[in-house]
Design an enzyme around this catalytic site. Structure first.
Site, PDB file in Angstrom:
ATOM      1  N   HIS A  67      46.106  41.988  42.152  1.00  0.00           N
ATOM      2  CA  HIS A  67      45.456  43.271  42.395  1.00  0.00           C
ATOM      3  C   HIS A  67      46.502  44.381  42.502  1.00  0.00           C
ATOM      4  CE1 HIS A  67      42.276  45.845  44.296  1.00  0.00           C
ATOM      5  NE2 HIS A  67      43.349  46.427  44.805  1.00  0.00           N
ATOM      6  N   GLU A  68      47.538  44.144  43.291  1.00  0.00           N
ATOM      7  CA  GLU A  68      48.580  45.157  43.477  1.00  0.00           C
ATOM      8  C   GLU A  68      49.397  45.357  42.212  1.00  0.00           C
ATOM      9  OE1 GLU A  68      48.310  47.009  46.026  1.00  0.00           O
ATOM     10  OE2 GLU A  68      46.845  45.686  46.945  1.00  0.00           O
ATOM     11  N   HIS A  71      47.661  47.845  39.989  1.00  0.00           N
ATOM     12  CA  HIS A  71      48.007  49.220  40.371  1.00  0.00           C
ATOM     13  C   HIS A  71      49.388  49.585  39.821  1.00  0.00           C
ATOM     14  CE1 HIS A  71      44.672  49.998  43.056  1.00  0.00           C
ATOM     15  NE2 HIS A  71      44.938  48.933  43.789  1.00  0.00           N
TER      16      HIS A  71
END
Length: 148
Positions: A67-68, A71
């Site tokens: 998820h990170e 980003h």
């Protein structure tokens, strides 16, 4: 797991799933309370909540890292890196990252430390902080308050 092992894991996941290198730092941040991880826009570093590993399994940690990294890679590519952006949602589904991190288990702490009671009507007041009983009166009957 140490910060060095986490760094190595993030580098491997980035290369394997995103086919792009991770050139910044990834480390555990114990000050994170309600989130699984955080991507920092200014420094491009990634913070991971250590409770994602201690409270949950390694698959949860893997989902948070992906998820990170979504980003990270989208921000560096000047594409939509926010949760609401289509690019982010599409890349997250493509790599199999977690959309939401599970809520970490909170330590059970006492909700209050002090108990005050009105001497006239018996109304109870629960407070986390100590208060000056000479300055305050009961909100119900205006009677004096004392520490129980």
């Amino acid at each position: 797991m140490t910060d060095e092992q986490l760094q190595q894991m993030v580098v491997e996941i980035s290369q394997r799933d995103f086919q792009q290198p991770f050139l910044h730092q990834a480390y555990f941040n114990a000050r994170l309370r309600t989130t699984g991880g955080r991507y920092q826009l200014e420094s491009h570093n990634i913070d991971i909540n250590p409770k994602m590993l201690t409270d949950f399994n390694e698959a949860t940690l893997l989902g948070v890292i992906k998820h990170e990294l979504c980003h990270y890679h989208l921000h560096l590519a000047h594409r939509g890196y926010r949760h609401r952006d289509t690019d982010f949602k599409r890349l997250l589904a493509q790599v199999g990252g977690s959309r939401y991190a599970p809520t970490p288990k909170q330590k059970t702490t006492q909700a209050y430390r002090y108990l005050y009671q009105c001497q006239r009507c018996g109304q109870r007041y629960y407070r986390k902080r100590r208060m000056d009983t000479t300055r305050y009166t009961c909100g119900r009957c205006r009677g004096p308050i004392r520490l129980v």
